[in-house]
Design an enzyme around this catalytic site. Sequence first.
Site, mmCIF file in Angstrom:
data_model
loop_
_atom_site.group_PDB
_atom_site.id
_atom_site.type_symbol
_atom_site.label_atom_id
_atom_site.label_comp_id
_atom_site.label_asym_id
_atom_site.label_seq_id
_atom_site.Cartn_x
_atom_site.Cartn_y
_atom_site.Cartn_z
ATOM 1 N N GLU B 29 0.840 -1.196 0.000
ATOM 2 C CA GLU B 29 0.000 0.000 0.000
ATOM 3 C C GLU B 29 0.881 1.255 0.000
ATOM 4 O O GLU B 29 1.735 1.399 0.887
ATOM 5 C CB GLU B 29 -0.910 -0.014 1.238
ATOM 6 C CG GLU B 29 -1.921 -1.162 1.191
ATOM 7 C CD GLU B 29 -2.428 -1.586 2.564
ATOM 8 O OE1 GLU B 29 -2.193 -0.859 3.554
ATOM 9 O OE2 GLU B 29 -3.052 -2.663 2.657
ATOM 10 N N SER B 59 -5.492 -4.496 1.006
ATOM 11 C CA SER B 59 -5.756 -5.803 1.589
ATOM 12 C C SER B 59 -4.441 -6.507 1.890
ATOM 13 O O SER B 59 -3.722 -6.926 0.979
ATOM 14 C CB SER B 59 -6.590 -6.657 0.632
ATOM 15 O OG SER B 59 -6.592 -7.995 1.071
ATOM 16 N N GLU B 60 -4.123 -6.631 3.151
ATOM 17 C CA GLU B 60 -2.879 -7.293 3.542
ATOM 18 C C GLU B 60 -2.939 -8.771 3.206
ATOM 19 O O GLU B 60 -1.936 -9.384 2.826
ATOM 20 C CB GLU B 60 -2.618 -7.091 5.032
ATOM 21 C CG GLU B 60 -2.239 -5.658 5.421
ATOM 22 C CD GLU B 60 -3.397 -4.683 5.379
ATOM 23 O OE1 GLU B 60 -4.567 -5.128 5.346
ATOM 24 O OE2 GLU B 60 -3.144 -3.459 5.364
ATOM 25 N N GLN B 82 2.305 -1.881 5.670
ATOM 26 C CA GLN B 82 2.568 -0.479 6.015
ATOM 27 C C GLN B 82 2.953 -0.257 7.477
ATOM 28 O O GLN B 82 3.838 0.530 7.779
ATOM 29 C CB GLN B 82 1.344 0.336 5.666
ATOM 30 C CG GLN B 82 1.589 1.802 5.556
ATOM 31 C CD GLN B 82 0.417 2.471 4.855
ATOM 32 O OE1 GLN B 82 -0.555 2.822 5.498
ATOM 33 N NE2 GLN B 82 0.508 2.647 3.566
ATOM 34 N N PHE B 83 2.260 -0.928 8.369
ATOM 35 C CA PHE B 83 2.630 -0.950 9.786
ATOM 36 C C PHE B 83 2.489 -2.404 10.233
ATOM 37 O O PHE B 83 1.543 -3.077 9.819
ATOM 38 C CB PHE B 83 1.676 -0.089 10.628
ATOM 39 C CG PHE B 83 1.903 1.390 10.491
ATOM 40 C CD1 PHE B 83 2.699 2.076 11.404
ATOM 41 C CD2 PHE B 83 1.325 2.101 9.457
ATOM 42 C CE1 PHE B 83 2.906 3.451 11.289
ATOM 43 C CE2 PHE B 83 1.531 3.465 9.325
ATOM 44 C CZ PHE B 83 2.321 4.148 10.244
ATOM 45 N N ILE B 87 -0.593 -6.266 9.997
ATOM 46 C CA ILE B 87 -0.211 -7.539 9.368
ATOM 47 C C ILE B 87 -1.225 -8.633 9.693
ATOM 48 O O ILE B 87 -1.302 -9.647 9.011
ATOM 49 C CB ILE B 87 1.215 -7.949 9.831
ATOM 50 C CG1 ILE B 87 1.903 -8.787 8.751
ATOM 51 C CG2 ILE B 87 1.195 -8.692 11.166
ATOM 52 C CD1 ILE B 87 3.399 -8.958 8.980
ATOM 53 N N PRO B 89 -4.478 -9.058 9.307
ATOM 54 C CA PRO B 89 -5.347 -9.592 8.255
ATOM 55 C C PRO B 89 -4.629 -10.616 7.364
ATOM 56 O O PRO B 89 -5.276 -11.408 6.698
ATOM 57 C CB PRO B 89 -5.731 -8.344 7.448
ATOM 58 C CG PRO B 89 -5.595 -7.213 8.420
ATOM 59 C CD PRO B 89 -4.434 -7.589 9.309
ATOM 60 N N HIS B 129 -0.283 1.671 15.765
ATOM 61 C CA HIS B 129 0.846 2.082 14.929
ATOM 62 C C HIS B 129 2.134 1.942 15.730
ATOM 63 O O HIS B 129 3.089 2.686 15.528
ATOM 64 C CB HIS B 129 0.693 3.523 14.443
ATOM 65 C CG HIS B 129 -0.496 3.755 13.559
ATOM 66 N ND1 HIS B 129 -1.757 3.960 14.047
ATOM 67 C CD2 HIS B 129 -0.618 3.784 12.202
ATOM 68 C CE1 HIS B 129 -2.609 4.127 13.032
ATOM 69 N NE2 HIS B 129 -1.938 4.027 11.915
HETATM 70 C C1 TPP Z 1 -5.697 -2.954 7.778
HETATM 71 C C2 TPP Z 1 -5.052 -1.629 7.534
HETATM 72 N N1 TPP Z 1 -4.132 -1.519 6.561
HETATM 73 C C3 TPP Z 1 -3.528 -0.334 6.337
HETATM 74 C C4 TPP Z 1 -3.819 0.760 7.097
HETATM 75 C C5 TPP Z 1 -3.114 2.100 6.849
HETATM 76 N N2 TPP Z 1 -4.081 3.045 6.308
HETATM 77 C C6 TPP Z 1 -4.703 3.939 7.116
HETATM 78 S S1 TPP Z 1 -5.849 4.821 6.306
HETATM 79 C C7 TPP Z 1 -5.525 4.041 4.850
HETATM 80 C C8 TPP Z 1 -6.301 4.402 3.631
HETATM 81 C C9 TPP Z 1 -7.767 4.362 3.868
HETATM 82 O O1 TPP Z 1 -8.433 4.761 2.728
HETATM 83 P P1 TPP Z 1 -10.019 4.857 2.708
HETATM 84 O O2 TPP Z 1 -10.606 3.576 3.199
HETATM 85 O O3 TPP Z 1 -10.400 5.291 1.343
HETATM 86 O O4 TPP Z 1 -10.373 5.969 3.785
HETATM 87 P P2 TPP Z 1 -9.970 7.515 3.775
HETATM 88 O O5 TPP Z 1 -8.690 7.644 4.510
HETATM 89 O O6 TPP Z 1 -9.856 7.958 2.360
HETATM 90 O O7 TPP Z 1 -11.069 8.212 4.511
HETATM 91 C C10 TPP Z 1 -4.502 3.107 5.020
HETATM 92 C C11 TPP Z 1 -3.942 2.277 3.935
HETATM 93 C C12 TPP Z 1 -4.758 0.590 8.130
HETATM 94 N N3 TPP Z 1 -5.089 1.596 8.936
HETATM 95 N N4 TPP Z 1 -5.362 -0.606 8.325
#
Ligand code: TPP
Lengths: 369, 324
Positions: B29, B59-60, B82-83, B87, B89, B129
């Site tokens: 991601e 999607s992890e 990413q963090f 992991i 999932p 985080h």
């Molecule tokens: C399972 C998971 N993977 C990665 C992240 C890191 N992360 C935080 S917000 C985000 C993007 C989210 O996008 P969206 O669902 O479109 O929501 P938005 O931030 O645009 O409101 C990511 C990849 C996370 N919080 N949880």
Amino acid sequence: MTAELQHLAPDGSPRGDVPELEGTFLRELFVHMMRVRCTDERMLKLQRAGRIGFVGTAKGLEAAIIGSAAALQARDWLWSGLREGGAAVMRGLPLSEYVAQMYGNSHDTAKGRQMCNHFQHKASHYPSWSSVIGTQLVHGVGAAFASKLRGEDAVHAVYFGDGATSSNGFHSALNFAGVWRVPVVFVCIDNGWAISVASSQQTAARSYADKAAAYGMPGRDVDGNDVLACYQAAHEAIAAAREGGGPSLLVLKTYRMLGHSSSDDPTKYRDDDEVAAWAAKDPIDRYERYLVERGVLAGGERQAIEADLLRELDAVIHEEETVPPMPMRTLVEDVYAEVPPHLRRQFNSFIAVAERLGYARPGDGAFPL
Amino acid sequence: MPTLTLLQAVNDGLKTVMRNDPTVLVFGEDVGPKGGVFLATEGLTEEFGVERCFDTPLSEDGIVGAAIGMAMNGLRPVAEIQFQDFIYPAFDQIVSEAAKLRYRSGGQYTAPMVIRTPYGGGIRGGLYHSQSGESYFAHTAGLKVVIPSTPHDAKGLLIASIEDPDPVIFMEPKALYRTLKGEVPEGSYTVELSTLREARAGKDVTVFCYGAMVTVAEKAAEQAATGGIEVAVVDLRTLLPLDEEGVLDAAKRTGRVVVLHEAPRFCGYGAEISALIAEHAIEYMEAPVVRVTGFDTPFPNTLEHNYMPDDRRVLDAIEHVYNF
Ligand SMILES: Cc1ncc(C[n+]2csc(CCOP(=O)(O)OP(=O)(O)O)c2C)c(N)n1
Ligand SMILES: [Mg+2]
């Protein structure tokens, strides 16, 4: 291909059957949208000054968040993601608790344990999200199952982003909700981006709304920058869910105007032109034009409303800024209903060092063993 | 030799391998044009194209599952989570699939892949985080678990991990990403997996640690030295498979041991080190092994500086075993 539901064109002129709503309600919606924008502005200022750690803004999403949530009743639940704090405030979260959460101080009902932008408000049925994308969708389905089982008519609105549609939680939630026909409205805020990943790279489907068909429920595309369309679509979906018509999926198409968070520089991955095109469709400007045209708002009144909101915010910030963090012993509380012996011992050996070296505070004292 | 931050060393390591081996791919991601949320993959898409460094849907489970399939079919995927907190999932794909593939296929199929993921506290990231979940993976036969603590090792261990024939969980101490600088050789080199590193020599007490806690141990050792206690700091570097002989030798040399990690204590990695010493070197011990760890709680937010072991707590433990 079905068109997006729209009641206000970007220039504020009405489209189709504009819902008939009272002037006071229309005006309140405007104030709530303005409060979202003003709050973001102030939080970003605090973040830049190093007073708080992180801000996930809702600039550009005000119509989607406020319009849809305004269709909920007090007994309904709102399952939130990162950006729905403004809806919580509209539904009763005191602004002081909002700001306390951002500071993580001892007024925060979550005791400063979660990072910024993780609000909760139990009285209005608003649990905080964890941070893990997609997990709350399934919780909303289970809670709706419980409401239905008890014969209550509460509806559960589950909010999530375009990125979250790729999570396992999205699939499980829509699948279970469809099979169980529980009273859930899935509200996908498609703001164009999941951090730096464009919505177009998140799915090969035409719209996220098309996914609903695979789960046996209706899906609807809505102009997410049109507060009246967001309200109307949510109102209909909530009414259907309440009457036993089962779940549905709304996709509110909007745009995240700022970075993903205060830590993100969006210029690295998107065009200024795209941002400018969406700025021309701004949800607040559009709604303001409509309200002025209808005579609900006087020209120039927006500035007065903004000044009031900022004054209110600044007073709250002033109060919360000096509130101390929770005592150290909260480190080991709330892990279980009771603090178990091993955690008491761990804390006591920690506090012994802290006391000896002088960094313990009053109230941090050891647990009785 | 250039001086790089730990983050730059990871970036340099990725570029170095990708230049030498066209089967190496990087994905996850936000690793593409943005260059990762910490910028570990900055410039990769530019240099190697979107075919070799690209963003995935959120999607992890998808990221790790797809990496396994790629690895089974001739590629060398380097997937980023990413963090480390996100992991889980993908836990099923890691624990049930990647870790067991070689064994269950009698060696016919393997998953030579690396999952890079930033871990640990210190950035005010709250519960999700900040986690240090190494023990979940160190408990899983078939995985290798690697955690660097210096820029030099970050690059050398990363290249060794990518070249390794088995799946590697490569955990990067995010608290050190930008705060730690060091000399990093240009071009390709490896640091052998399953070898520990003596970060500091000392004859009185041995502190075993890894990742971000190495700098904490070094700071405590520095202070202990002013009080006349000479502390050896041992950086484990690879948690699985562990350099057991190296650990026992280092423990025997001083007979006084502190084990340090920021992960929770119960069933934490320190328990394994303590048990190893109890089983094979108890007769050399002058004091009971002491663990300095995070609390057995979720990771907090505002009080994270109290949750994480610091030099004060480590020094207290060092003095305790020394004076025992
Ligand atoms: C399972 C998971 N993977 C990665 C992240 C890191 N992360 C935080 S917000 C985000 C993007 C989210 O996008 P969206 O669902 O479109 O929501 P938005 O931030 O645009 O409101 C990511 C990849 C996370 N919080 N949880
Ligand atoms: Mg989004």
